[in-house]
Design a protein around this motif. Structure first.
Motif, PDB file in Angstrom:
ATOM      1  N   ASP A 173       0.833  -1.204   0.000  1.00 30.65           N
ATOM      2  CA  ASP A 173       0.000   0.000   0.000  1.00 30.65           C
ATOM      3  C   ASP A 173       0.866   1.252   0.000  1.00 30.65           C
ATOM      4  O   ASP A 173       1.960   1.292   0.577  1.00 30.65           O
ATOM      5  CB  ASP A 173      -0.882   0.038   1.247  1.00 30.65           C
ATOM      6  N   ALA A 174       0.354   2.293  -0.645  1.00 31.83           N
ATOM      7  CA  ALA A 174       1.036   3.583  -0.601  1.00 31.83           C
ATOM      8  C   ALA A 174       1.027   4.115   0.827  1.00 31.83           C
ATOM      9  O   ALA A 174       0.025   4.022   1.539  1.00 31.83           O
ATOM     10  CB  ALA A 174       0.343   4.571  -1.533  1.00 31.83           C
ATOM     11  N   CYS A 175       2.164   4.640   1.230  1.00 33.60           N
ATOM     12  CA  CYS A 175       2.311   5.218   2.568  1.00 33.60           C
ATOM     13  C   CYS A 175       2.235   6.737   2.455  1.00 33.60           C
ATOM     14  O   CYS A 175       2.653   7.304   1.430  1.00 33.60           O
ATOM     15  CB  CYS A 175       3.660   4.796   3.159  1.00 33.60           C
ATOM     16  N   PRO A 176       1.702   7.417   3.451  1.00 35.46           N
ATOM     17  CA  PRO A 176       1.671   8.880   3.394  1.00 35.46           C
ATOM     18  C   PRO A 176       3.037   9.527   3.204  1.00 35.46           C
ATOM     19  O   PRO A 176       3.125  10.667   2.747  1.00 35.46           O
ATOM     20  CB  PRO A 176       1.072   9.269   4.751  1.00 35.46           C
ATOM     21  N   CYS A 177       4.113   8.797   3.519  1.00 32.53           N
ATOM     22  CA  CYS A 177       5.454   9.365   3.334  1.00 32.53           C
ATOM     23  C   CYS A 177       5.834   9.453   1.865  1.00 32.53           C
ATOM     24  O   CYS A 177       6.798  10.136   1.506  1.00 32.53           O
ATOM     25  CB  CYS A 177       6.494   8.549   4.099  1.00 32.53           C
ATOM     26  N   GLY A 178       5.092   8.735   0.994  1.00 28.65           N
ATOM     27  CA  GLY A 178       5.391   8.729  -0.429  1.00 28.65           C
ATOM     28  C   GLY A 178       5.937   7.417  -0.933  1.00 28.65           C
ATOM     29  O   GLY A 178       5.990   7.184  -2.141  1.00 28.65           O
ATOM     30  N   SER A 179       6.344   6.540  -0.035  1.00 28.16           N
ATOM     31  CA  SER A 179       6.861   5.233  -0.422  1.00 28.16           C
ATOM     32  C   SER A 179       5.731   4.205  -0.415  1.00 28.16           C
ATOM     33  O   SER A 179       4.547   4.558  -0.332  1.00 28.16           O
ATOM     34  CB  SER A 179       7.987   4.818   0.529  1.00 28.16           C
ATOM     35  N   ARG A 180       6.094   2.934  -0.499  1.00 29.75           N
ATOM     36  CA  ARG A 180       5.101   1.856  -0.482  1.00 29.75           C
ATOM     37  C   ARG A 180       5.533   0.765   0.487  1.00 29.75           C
ATOM     38  O   ARG A 180       6.713   0.470   0.634  1.00 29.75           O
ATOM     39  CB  ARG A 180       4.946   1.225  -1.885  1.00 29.75           C
ATOM     40  N   GLY A 181       4.544   0.140   1.105  1.00 32.56           N
ATOM     41  CA  GLY A 181       4.815  -1.026   1.935  1.00 32.56           C
ATOM     42  C   GLY A 181       5.688  -0.752   3.137  1.00 32.56           C
ATOM     43  O   GLY A 181       6.425  -1.634   3.582  1.00 32.56           O
ATOM     44  N   CYS A 182       5.595   0.436   3.709  1.00 30.76           N
ATOM     45  CA  CYS A 182       6.421   0.773   4.863  1.00 30.76           C
ATOM     46  C   CYS A 182       5.982  -0.017   6.094  1.00 30.76           C
ATOM     47  O   CYS A 182       4.809  -0.385   6.236  1.00 30.76           O
ATOM     48  CB  CYS A 182       6.330   2.265   5.168  1.00 30.76           C
ATOM     49  N   VAL A 183       6.923  -0.230   7.001  1.00 30.45           N
ATOM     50  CA  VAL A 183       6.599  -0.889   8.266  1.00 30.45           C
ATOM     51  C   VAL A 183       5.433  -0.181   8.945  1.00 30.45           C
ATOM     52  O   VAL A 183       4.494  -0.827   9.429  1.00 30.45           O
ATOM     53  CB  VAL A 183       7.840  -0.905   9.188  1.00 30.45           C
ATOM     54  N   GLU A 184       5.462   1.143   8.966  1.00 27.98           N
ATOM     55  CA  GLU A 184       4.403   1.904   9.632  1.00 27.98           C
ATOM     56  C   GLU A 184       3.044   1.670   8.993  1.00 27.98           C
ATOM     57  O   GLU A 184       2.016   1.608   9.686  1.00 27.98           O
ATOM     58  CB  GLU A 184       4.743   3.390   9.615  1.00 27.98           C
ATOM     59  N   ARG A 185       3.015   1.527   7.689  1.00 23.97           N
ATOM     60  CA  ARG A 185       1.742   1.329   6.978  1.00 23.97           C
ATOM     61  C   ARG A 185       1.097   0.001   7.353  1.00 23.97           C
ATOM     62  O   ARG A 185      -0.118  -0.184   7.181  1.00 23.97           O
ATOM     63  CB  ARG A 185       1.998   1.403   5.464  1.00 23.97           C
ATOM     64  N   ILE A 186       1.881  -0.924   7.880  1.00 26.53           N
ATOM     65  CA  ILE A 186       1.370  -2.239   8.241  1.00 26.53           C
ATOM     66  C   ILE A 186       1.239  -2.407   9.751  1.00 26.53           C
ATOM     67  O   ILE A 186       0.260  -2.977  10.241  1.00 26.53           O
ATOM     68  CB  ILE A 186       2.296  -3.342   7.669  1.00 26.53           C
ATOM     69  N   ALA A 187       2.207  -1.877  10.507  1.00 28.06           N
ATOM     70  CA  ALA A 187       2.323  -2.234  11.923  1.00 28.06           C
ATOM     71  C   ALA A 187       1.877  -1.160  12.904  1.00 28.06           C
ATOM     72  O   ALA A 187       1.830  -1.424  14.108  1.00 28.06           O
ATOM     73  CB  ALA A 187       3.772  -2.622  12.236  1.00 28.06           C
ATOM     74  N   SER A 188       1.549   0.035  12.452  1.00 28.89           N
ATOM     75  CA  SER A 188       1.093   1.051  13.400  1.00 28.89           C
ATOM     76  C   SER A 188      -0.299   0.697  13.916  1.00 28.89           C
ATOM     77  O   SER A 188      -1.038  -0.074  13.298  1.00 28.89           O
ATOM     78  CB  SER A 188       1.048   2.426  12.731  1.00 28.89           C
ATOM     79  N   GLY A 189      -0.667   1.268  15.060  1.00 22.13           N
ATOM     80  CA  GLY A 189      -1.957   0.985  15.658  1.00 22.13           C
ATOM     81  C   GLY A 189      -3.137   1.217  14.720  1.00 22.13           C
ATOM     82  O   GLY A 189      -3.987   0.322  14.541  1.00 22.13           O
TER      83      GLY A 189
END
Length: 318
Positions: A173-189
């Motif tokens: 998935d696109a992350c708000p940071c501009g990248s894709r598949g970031c740890v935060e995009r999957i593991a944040s609350g």
């Protein structure tokens, strides 16, 4: 004999905390204000000034020799500016200059909140005695910091160790940071909760859709909630293993609200780590919960400011 103190500020989207911290990491004075709801830049800075003024009015202020700031990021320590995602009114905001105007000639050090948490855990918490460590905050976002060769490694802008934006899913998935598949995009609350809801989990009668509610459901055996935490754990494991492979850390410390899920998170995380940390020099990597709790921000900001003797040195475990 009275010892020197550090003043510390922990700035986040909901609270601005301040403290005077002694050379043993003890908080001798505290102050706090809610982060103003409108998040206007000048209004937030006034709240910071109120916290500093309250600390300065106390008996310990004359002993303050340095000031540390741990702020939600991104931060830029090289320019003294911050652009916290959760404080929209601060974009390239000159926070160090603003604080310096309040504290006189005392040196002011700025780091990201993940780095501050790392400094606290290395000084007084779960990473104490470890020369090479990754410490992480897993909450609304995912941040982190590094200790390398016994020294807090902040990087030139104060953001080194920001594991939340390592990509662990190249077509994710696109992350708000501009990248894709970031740890935060999957593991944040919020993303743990989002995935659980999308896959059919439903909250209880109170309507609570937070990650904490998903964790409670997982503890009760709800399979959708369990799978959402397992996926978060695999993302964290992949990011931790990648970091360990690059810089040979031997411990990863995890704090923040999501870590409060306990074994619902840590059991699958340790299992997944065995799949990712496979090389001989990272197989003994351990993952443990953070110990410093809500005081990590101010204790870490004080540590980063250099309050303790040899501030970046590895402190042996007792």
């Amino acid at each position: 004999m009275q010892t020197d103190l550090s003043a510390a500020l922990d700035i986040g989207g909901t609270k601005i905390a301040g403290a005077l911290v002694d050379a043993r990491g003890r908080l001798v004075e505290r102050a706090a204000r809610p982060t103003p709801a409108d998040k206007d830049g000048a209004t937030v800075m006034r709240a910071v000034a109120e916290v500093v003024a309250e600390l300065a009015a106390g008996p310990g202020w004359a002993r303050v020799t340095a000031v540390g700031i741990g702020s939600a990021g991104p931060v830029d320590a090289s320019s003294g500016t911050v652009s916290p995602v959760n404080i929209p009114g601060w974009r390239d905001f000159p926070l160090v200059a603003g604080v310096r105007a309040l504290v006189g000639e005392r040196p002011v050090v700025l780091v990201g909140d993940g780095v501050a948490m790392t400094a606290a855990e290395h000084w007084q918490g779960a990473a104490r005695g470890h020369a090479n460590a990754l410490c992480m905050v897993v909450s609304t976002g995912v941040g982190g910091g590094l200790v390398l060769n016994g020294r807090l490694h902040t990087g030139p802008t104060g953001n080194a160790g920001h594991i939340g934006h390592i990509s662990v899913e190249v077509d994710g998935d696109a992350c708000p940071c501009g990248s894709r598949g970031c740890v935060e995009r999957i593991a944040s609350g919020p993303n743990i909760a989002r995935r659980a809801l999308a896959n059919g989990w439903r909250p209880g009668p109170d309507g609570d859709t937070s990650a904490a509610a998903v964790a409670a459901a997982a503890h009760a055996g709800d399979p959708v909630a369990v799978r959402s935490f397992e996926r978060a754990a695999r993302a964290l494991a992949a990011g931790i293993a990648a970091t360990a492979t690059l810089v040979e850390i031997d411990i990863a410390v995890i704090g923040g609200g999501v870590a409060g899920a306990g074994e619902v998170l840590f059991a699958p995380l340790r299992a997944a780590l065995r799949d990712y940390a496979t090389l001989s020099f990272v197989r003994d990597l351990t993952v443990v919960p953070a110990q410093m709790g809500t005081d990590a921000g101010v204790v870490g900001a004080a540590a980063a400011a250099g309050q303790r003797p040899r501030p970046d040195a590895c402190v042996p475990a007792p």
